[in-house]
Enzyme design. Structure first.
Site, PDB file in Angstrom:
ATOM      1  N   SER A 267       0.826  -1.200   0.000  1.00  0.00           N
ATOM      2  CA  SER A 267       0.000   0.000   0.000  1.00  0.00           C
ATOM      3  C   SER A 267       0.871   1.265   0.000  1.00  0.00           C
ATOM      4  CB  SER A 267      -0.940  -0.076   1.199  1.00  0.00           C
ATOM      5  OG  SER A 267      -2.108   0.633   0.917  1.00  0.00           O
ATOM      6  N   HIS A 413      -7.606  -5.748  -0.353  1.00  0.00           N
ATOM      7  CA  HIS A 413      -6.375  -4.978  -0.189  1.00  0.00           C
ATOM      8  C   HIS A 413      -5.620  -5.496   1.037  1.00  0.00           C
ATOM      9  CE1 HIS A 413      -3.965  -1.317  -0.487  1.00  0.00           C
ATOM     10  NE2 HIS A 413      -4.162  -1.079   0.798  1.00  0.00           N
TER      11      HIS A 413
HETATM   12  C1  GCU Z   1      -5.426   4.791   1.529  1.00  0.00           C
HETATM   13  C2  GCU Z   1      -4.807   5.553   0.386  1.00  0.00           C
HETATM   14  C3  GCU Z   1      -3.960   4.673  -0.499  1.00  0.00           C
HETATM   15  C4  GCU Z   1      -2.958   3.908   0.341  1.00  0.00           C
HETATM   16  C5  GCU Z   1      -3.658   3.195   1.460  1.00  0.00           C
HETATM   17  C6  GCU Z   1      -2.715   2.541   2.474  1.00  0.00           C
HETATM   18  O1  GCU Z   1      -6.370   3.879   1.046  1.00  0.00           O
HETATM   19  O2  GCU Z   1      -5.843   6.160  -0.318  1.00  0.00           O
HETATM   20  O3  GCU Z   1      -3.270   5.446  -1.461  1.00  0.00           O
HETATM   21  O4  GCU Z   1      -2.241   3.019  -0.482  1.00  0.00           O
HETATM   22  O5  GCU Z   1      -4.407   4.122   2.215  1.00  0.00           O
HETATM   23  O6  GCU Z   1      -1.558   2.839   2.519  1.00  0.00           O
HETATM   24  O7  GCU Z   1      -3.210   1.776   3.278  1.00  0.00           O
END
Ligand code: GCU
Length: 434
Positions: A267, A413
């Site tokens: 992420s 995710h």
């Molecule tokens: C949010 C953000 C993402 C990121 C994610 C994370 O969803 O919008 O860009 O990758 O957090 O790091 O958990």
């Protein structure tokens, strides 16, 4: 009492709701028309045709565009006389039921007589005879969250209040022990002959818009003051800088094969792993897990999270100039396939998850395809598909033919064991044989 005209009140209300009511696009048919910058075009328009030309002209120019327009410029550790020292604080030779050696190490970065200490947890296989290839990844919830072992230190640096009993305000607490163990299958990693080094990302820089006050940014106050406010480093660049300093230490560590350190991140930390791999060629392999916008996903597709949206939610992650591209992605002089190209010819893994539409899996895959021409300059293939097919691969049919691996996991995710198994296979193929 201040009287605000009714029309102005309505406009204010509409402005606020417009800012808040972002509707992500999840429809391929509604993606704006776009043209990607040509990875192999040099600034004078001529095409780059060899790896030597890429390294002398294309690569430095591309890297500078990302520094100036996206992530920001970081201090040069050599010019800034940065030193790094490691001190083993504790060691257990029979961790994980005798399978691993576990060390808890203070890695201290010093600049101008001030210092910052990152706590690094390192596992290496108990059976290893010499230095081992090692994964290096930042974690979100503290080193104590990656394994329930009560001996692992709990970080004392700032942490986002998770409001779920694992933090007390902005501090990590005992209840967070082992909560992220699913993301770190340490026994599997050491069982395959690799080491794992991890650091809580907040030890490097707190994940909040603190105006360069704390963490690694705070350590370079003098440098920040003299840097261009439009282009100085954001938090992603700060975390990547910390990863490089961690590698400085690992280069001195007898149990880690520093020529084979694999930088991994999920992420926002996947965005960070990519930037660390792009800026520091010592990372032998790079892994982007569900990194999405500002990571592996093409910005111009504006699918799921957009540049405008990420800058609104997380203004401190990038440099200030990146704001110029809010709802204006096609004006960016680069797109994210060029970030992947900066990693060539090193092995690179990009992974997405079927339910993670916010991160635009198709945009992440297309980045791999469009980074591939740079890999070919080195005589290796990138994604390794015939004529760079742009058809999205099926879920859980990993593409591991060339030097770029891509897979689409079924699920949400996350960083799951399925992902790790693909990364281990790819590392076996490219690093273990060296
Ligand atoms: C949010 C953000 C993402 C990121 C994610 C994370 O969803 O919008 O860009 O990758 O957090 O790091 O958990």
């Amino acid at each position: 009492m201040l009287r605000v005209p009714f029309v102005a009140l309505c406009a204010m209300f509409l402005g606020v709701t417009a800012a808040r009511s972002f509707e992500p696009n999840y429809d391929e048919a509604k993606i704006p028309q776009y043209q990607l910058p040509d990875t192999l075009a040099s600034s004078d328009g001529a095409s780059i045709t060899s790896s030597q030309q890429w390294e002398s002209v294309g690569r430095p120019a591309t890297l500078k565009l990302f520094q100036d327009h996206v992530y920001g410029v970081s201090p040069d550790p050599v010019q800034q006389n940065v030193t790094v020292q490691g001190k083993v604080v504790s060691r257990k030779d029979d961790a994980l039921g005798g399978r691993a050696i576990r060390r808890d190490i203070d890695v201290t970065v010093t600049h101008n007589n001030a210092s910052l200490t990152m706590q690094m947890l390192v596992y290496t296989p108990a059976s290893s005879q010499g230095p081992v290839p090692t994964f290096l990844g930042l974690n979100f919830q503290g080193n104590h969250s990656v394994d329930p072992d009560p001996a692992i230190r709990i970080p004392d640096s700032w942490m986002r209040n998770r409001n779920n009993g694992t933090t007390d305000g902005n501090r990590a607490i005992e209840a967070g022990r082992g909560v992220a163990a699913d993301r770190w299958p340490i026994e599997t990693i050491v069982g395959r002959g690799y080491g794992l080094a991890t650091i809580y990302y907040g030890d490097i820089d707190p994940d909040q818009d603190d105006g360069f006050q704390n963490g690694i940014h705070g350590l370079f106050a003098d440098w920040n003051a003299s840097a261009d406010p439009q282009t100085r480093w954001g938090s992603i660049a700060g975390w990547a800088f910390g990863l490089s300093r961690a590698l400085d230490f690992l280069e001195t560590d007898a149990q880690v094969d520093a020529r084979n350190v694999i930088v991994i991140g999920h992420s926002r930390l996947g965005k960070t792993a990519l930037w660390a791999g792009a800026t520091d060629p010592r990372f032998a392999m790079v892994i982007s897990n569900d990194s999405g916008c500002g990571g592996a996903a093409l910005s111009r597709r504006a699918f799921g999270e957009t540049v405008g949206r990420i800058n609104q939610s997380f203004p401190h992650w990038f440099n200030d100039r990146f704001q110029d591209y809010n709802e204006n992605e096609s004006a960016l002089p680069v797109d994210q396939h060029q970030l992947l190209a900066l990693i060539a010819p090193r092995p690179l893994c990009v992974a997405s998850a079927t339910e993670d539409r916010w991160a635009d899996p198709h945009g992440e895959f297309l980045s791999c395809v469009h980074a591939s021409p740079v890999y070919r300059l080195y005589g290796v293939s990138g994604i390794g598909l015939a004529s760079d097919s742009v058809d999205m691969p099926s879920p859980e049919q990993p593409l591991q033919y060339g030097h770029i691996s891509y897979h689409l996991r079924i699920g949400k995710h996350d960083l799951a064991e399925y992902d790790w198994l693909r990364y281990l296979d790819f590392a076996d193929k490219h690093l273990m044989k060296r």
